[in-house]
Design a protein around this motif. Structure first.
Motif, mmCIF file in Angstrom:
data_model
loop_
_atom_site.group_PDB
_atom_site.id
_atom_site.type_symbol
_atom_site.label_atom_id
_atom_site.label_comp_id
_atom_site.label_asym_id
_atom_site.label_seq_id
_atom_site.Cartn_x
_atom_site.Cartn_y
_atom_site.Cartn_z
ATOM 1 N N ALA A 63 0.911 4.034 -3.086
ATOM 2 C CA ALA A 63 0.519 5.427 -2.890
ATOM 3 C C ALA A 63 1.677 6.377 -3.188
ATOM 4 C CB ALA A 63 0.014 5.635 -1.466
ATOM 5 N N GLN A 64 2.871 5.967 -2.797
ATOM 6 C CA GLN A 64 4.026 6.839 -3.038
ATOM 7 C C GLN A 64 4.339 6.921 -4.534
ATOM 8 O OE1 GLN A 64 6.293 4.700 0.182
ATOM 9 N NE2 GLN A 64 7.274 6.693 0.323
ATOM 10 N N ARG A 99 2.291 6.958 -6.803
ATOM 11 C CA ARG A 99 1.335 7.858 -7.454
ATOM 12 C C ARG A 99 1.630 9.316 -7.138
ATOM 13 N NH1 ARG A 99 1.131 4.029 -10.149
ATOM 14 N NH2 ARG A 99 -0.663 2.665 -10.476
ATOM 15 N N GLY A 100 2.578 9.541 -6.216
ATOM 16 C CA GLY A 100 2.983 10.929 -5.982
ATOM 17 C C GLY A 100 2.867 11.420 -4.553
ATOM 18 N N LEU A 101 2.391 10.568 -3.641
ATOM 19 C CA LEU A 101 2.250 11.012 -2.252
ATOM 20 C C LEU A 101 3.547 10.740 -1.490
ATOM 21 C CD1 LEU A 101 -1.270 9.470 -1.586
ATOM 22 C CD2 LEU A 101 -0.741 11.852 -2.103
ATOM 23 N N ASP A 102 3.945 11.678 -0.647
ATOM 24 C CA ASP A 102 5.132 11.379 0.154
ATOM 25 C C ASP A 102 4.725 10.436 1.288
ATOM 26 O OD1 ASP A 102 4.192 12.842 2.363
ATOM 27 O OD2 ASP A 102 5.229 14.662 1.770
ATOM 28 N N LYS A 144 -12.599 5.777 7.974
ATOM 29 C CA LYS A 144 -13.650 6.511 7.262
ATOM 30 C C LYS A 144 -15.059 6.259 7.794
ATOM 31 C CE LYS A 144 -15.408 7.421 2.694
ATOM 32 N NZ LYS A 144 -15.506 6.880 1.336
ATOM 33 N N ASN A 191 -6.773 7.442 7.189
ATOM 34 C CA ASN A 191 -8.085 8.067 7.080
ATOM 35 C C ASN A 191 -9.082 7.153 6.377
ATOM 36 O OD1 ASN A 191 -8.341 10.770 8.330
ATOM 37 N ND2 ASN A 191 -6.501 11.172 7.160
ATOM 38 N N GLY A 192 -8.575 6.375 5.429
ATOM 39 C CA GLY A 192 -9.435 5.392 4.780
ATOM 40 C C GLY A 192 -9.903 4.348 5.779
ATOM 41 N N GLN A 246 0.832 -1.209 0.000
ATOM 42 C CA GLN A 246 0.000 0.000 0.000
ATOM 43 C C GLN A 246 0.863 1.254 0.000
ATOM 44 O OE1 GLN A 246 -2.334 -0.781 3.513
ATOM 45 N NE2 GLN A 246 -4.190 -1.118 2.312
ATOM 46 N N GLU A 306 1.989 11.659 3.664
ATOM 47 C CA GLU A 306 0.694 11.766 2.986
ATOM 48 C C GLU A 306 0.098 10.384 2.747
ATOM 49 O OE1 GLU A 306 1.340 15.809 0.273
ATOM 50 O OE2 GLU A 306 2.181 13.914 -0.417
ATOM 51 N N GLN A 359 -9.600 14.614 10.223
ATOM 52 C CA GLN A 359 -8.699 13.945 9.280
ATOM 53 C C GLN A 359 -7.299 14.491 9.393
ATOM 54 O OE1 GLN A 359 -9.794 13.751 5.203
ATOM 55 N NE2 GLN A 359 -11.840 13.013 5.615
ATOM 56 N N LEU A 413 -3.390 9.098 4.255
ATOM 57 C CA LEU A 413 -4.461 8.647 3.364
ATOM 58 C C LEU A 413 -4.974 7.269 3.780
ATOM 59 C CD1 LEU A 413 -5.631 9.472 0.326
ATOM 60 C CD2 LEU A 413 -4.308 7.444 -0.270
ATOM 61 N N ILE A 414 -4.042 6.376 4.041
ATOM 62 C CA ILE A 414 -4.424 5.002 4.380
ATOM 63 C C ILE A 414 -5.146 4.962 5.731
ATOM 64 C CG2 ILE A 414 -3.530 2.687 4.886
ATOM 65 C CD1 ILE A 414 -1.199 3.431 2.866
#
Lengths: 247, 506
Positions: free
Chosen positions: B459-460, B462-465, B479, B475-476, B455, B468, B494, B472-473
């Motif tokens: 995510a990284q 795709r451009g997330l540091d 959710k 917060n998912g 994961q 981040e 969040q 994201l994970i």
């Protein structure tokens, strides 16, 4: 655009890449074929910057910049996209949220303004339509409950939205039926066939190469490229098998 | 020897020290009142002596000009508390608390007076910025001189707006007061319901709260009224610093509705180490109460030094048929959290809900969950608990689902998910299920997972540091709970989760 010289990489104690060299210029489509365990996915991960894949020798530059010391997200922001062989599920995070955050993070790295919500949705709709993907799918959590084919198509929608310069697509064709393969193939052409862009297709089969015509075909065996040719090499491989060609 | 005698003896021994402490308190009081002027406050500054005995209780009650019954109630609670012992069944390591070494009324505020935000710890400012808190509000939170009035004006767009809100509430017949005001203005209502859901002797910390509660909130929604606004949204700043022994009582009459928000995402400085609040909710026939909390008390530093102990008793009574009480909490703060917002479902077909995200990092400990007590026929409850552990922290879900012998056709669904970051933290799930009626349907699901390397890399790529990607994970993961929060609270929550996990990856 991408220049790899004498690349050696290890995973754990095992050397997987053993002196791989490859040069990809803008406007070109390259295909890498090879038997299982040859190091195809390792090449993709090393270029993407995954933890645990250690480069012990050699270099890789992207538009003249050494990328091997960069974090994965920095490489992404330069325009390097990896299409995953096994796309990953992220529960609770919608595709739209994931892609918008990713895109805006990339844009921030490049010193660009973030894309507004409206502009982003418009972009997402356009790319989803290109891949014949229902927008409802993009509202669902990333890859959760997606079939194998849907996951692959989703990878291509992501590619369309992130609009990279170089796409490295790791067995994007596996798990696709004939119709889906055609859709994905034409998607790749629409998104990536451009004189400023390039594609590196990693595949086992020649079928995808009928949709996305490569300029060069490379045979990867034992961690390095053992043979390079034109599209005819793919046909030859399919007929004669790797053993005959790569031996 | 009784505790009382012990306390007296100890008091005598400490007499000499006390004189000194009184001087200290007086000095602090002088200092405090010096900057009170700028805040146009009418609160008298006086201090009860350090320590806790019947005189302290009398002093508090007298200062608040409480009626006799209230004093008696507090004294009874104090006596009960003295005979009780601090609970030790939770999976918590709680250091000995010296209840005599604390102030119980108008504790001198140790917040230093600051001239501007330039004097604030840059680390705190960075967090404020990340949370997106307006400058004016930052000043109040940080304790900048004279900031309160300005910020209240800025946030409320003038005091008159606040007044408008109050008028709007009054027009609807909603009573929204501090509990101290309510005790004087609406003694019959308060007396009727106070302690009815959480009895004085319920537990050690609740009994302590009953004896010395400082202030809190009283809400009364009359029959058939839908409260016209989320209560406390616009009163966030006013509600700061209600003290360490907060008391909240919310009564929703037949067919009424209220949504109440408590807490603040911004890190609050507070020198009171022990917080023991009591919250009581009562929902009559067809009434609904939605209670949301974001708790971000100081968790201590990365070595586990300092930090608040948050020992809270929260309970709701679904008294009437088809009544509903919904608890939503996001817990990221405090060194130690001991908290089980619960529902007593007496009404037929009443509904209880508990949605919780508890995040622990560094050396934080949390033992939190809920109790769903089903006494009413056809009552239903849903429990969604998301525990996130990082660092060297320990995070326990503890929940009870009880079905009484006469409660036919009860349903409960419980889902407890734990997410681990790193391999030095702990996640525990302790469900208790007691069913005395065979018609009940009880479901319990539990999962434990880690953020996978797959994961993270996905995510990284795709451009997330890294941060981040974790945010994201996480917060998912949370959710299902975050979506239960009112919109603006959810956005802040969040960000809060992300900030609380800073530095916990890699």
């Amino acid at each position: 655009m991408l220049k790899i010289e004498n690349l050696h990489a290890t995973v754990g104690d095992t050397e997987i890449l053993t002196g791989l060299s490859l040069e990809i210029n803008a406007g070109e489509v390259h295909a890498i074929m090879g038997p299982n365990g040859a190091g195809k996915s390792t090449l993709a991960y090393v270029l993407g910057g995954r933890d645990g894949y250690e480069v012990t020798q050699g270099s890789a530059t992207f538009n003249g910049q050494d990328i091997l010391d960069m974090d994965p997200h920095e490489r992404a922001a330069l325009g390097l996209f990896l299409g995953f062989q096994y796309p990953v599920e992220i529960p609770g995070v919608s595709n739209l949220q994931f892609l918008r955050e990713s895109l805006n993070s990339q844009r921030k790295s490049r010193g660009e303004e973030p894309l507004s919500g409206g502009a982003f949705i418009k972009l997402a709709k356009e790319k989803a339509a290109l891949l014949k993907m229902d927008m409802e799918m993009l509202k669902r959590a990333v890859n959760v409950g997606f079939s194998g084919g849907e996951k692959k198509r989703n990878e291509m929608v992501q590619m369309g939205i992130l609009d990279p310069q170089l796409a490295i697509l790791d067995e994007t064709d596996s798990g696709l039926d004939i119709d889906a393969l055609r859709t994905v193939g034409s998607g790749i052409n629409a998104i990536m066939r451009d004189e400023k862009k390039a594609v590196l297709l990693i595949t086992h089969y020649q079928r995808l190469l009928e949709e996305v015509k490569p300029d060069f075909v490379h045979v990867l065996a034992r961690g390095r490229i053992v043979k390079t040719g034109g599209p005819e090499l793919a046909v030859q491989l399919e007929e004669q098998g790797y053993e005959a060609i790569a031996a | 020897m009784t505790n009382d005698v012990k306390a007296k003896e100890r008091a005598a021994e400490e007499q000499a020290e006390r004189t000194e402490m009184n001087a200290e308190a007086q000095a602090a009081a002088d200092k405090a009142s010096a900057y009170e002027h700028g805040w146009s406050s009418d609160i008298e500054q006086e201090f009860a002596e350090k320590g806790l005995n019947e005189d302290t209780v009398r002093f508090i009650s007298a200062k608040k000009e409480e009626p006799e019954w209230m004093l008696e109630w507090r004294l009874k609670a104090f006596r009960i508390w003295q005979d009780m012992e601090s609970p030790d069944w939770a999976k918590l390591d709680i250091p000995m608390i010296d209840y005599q070494d604390a102030y119980y009324y108008a504790e001198p505020k140790k917040k230093p007076e600051l001239d501007s935000l330039d004097d604030v710890d840059p680390e705190i400012l960075r967090v404020y910025e990340k949370l997106g808190i307006p400058i004016a509000e930052q000043e109040v939170l940080a304790g900048v001189k004279g900031a309160r009035k300005v910020a209240v004006d800025a946030v409320f767009d003038s005091v008159s707006v606040a007044t408008t809100f109050r008028e709007e509430l009054e027009a609807a017949g909603v009573i929204f007061r501090s509990i101290s005001e309510a005790i004087k203005e609406y003694p019959n209502l308060v007396r009727k319901y106070l302690g009815k859901v959480v009895p004085v002797k319920d537990n050690y910390f609740a009994a302590l709260n009953c004896a010395v509660f400082s202030d809190g909130t009283f809400v009364y929604i009359p029959e058939g009224v839908r409260c016209p606004m989320e209560l406390s949204t616009y009163f966030r700043i006013n509600a700061e610093n209600t003290g360490q022994f907060e008391r909240t009582l919310i009564v929703a009459e037949k067919s009424s509705y209220v949504s109440y928000l408590e807490g603040c995402t911004a890190p609050m400085r507070d020198e009171n180490q022990l917080h023991a609040a009591v919250v009581e909710l009562i929902a009559m026939e067809d009434a609904e109460i939605k209670y949301s909390t974001v708790q971000n008390w100081y968790p201590g530093d990365e070595n586990g030094k300092g930090g608040i102990y948050n020992f809270v008793t929260k309970r709701g009574l679904c008294a009437g048929a088809r009544s509903k009480i919904s608890w939503t909490q996001v817990e990221t703060g405090s060194a130690i959290t001991w908290k089980y917002p619960s529902c007593v479902l007496n009404g037929e077909n009443s509904v209880g809900e508990f949605y919780s995200v508890a995040l622990t990092n560094n050396y934080q400990q949390a033992d939190t969950g809920t109790k769903m007590i089903h006494n009413g026929k056809g009552s239903r409850s849903t429990i969604i608990s998301k525990g996130i552990s990082a660092g060297k922290s320990d995070n326990t879900y503890r929940g009870l689902v009880r079905v009484g012998p006469n409660a036919e056709n009860v349903r409960n669904f419980t889902q407890c998910d734990s997410l681990l970051l790193g391999d030095t933290c702990g996640a525990h799930t302790v469900p208790y299920i007691e069913v005395k009626n065979p018609t009940a349907q009880i479901e319990h699901e539990a999962t434990t997972s880690k953020i996978s390397d797959d994961q993270m890399f996905y995510a990284q790529q795709r451009g997330l540091d890294e941060e981040e990607a974790v945010s994201l994970i996480v917060n998912g993961f949370a959710k299902e709970v975050l979506k239960e929060l009112p919109m603006e609270f959810a956005v802040e929550a969040q960000k809060l989760l992300a900030i609380s996990l800073e530095g916990s990856v890699g």
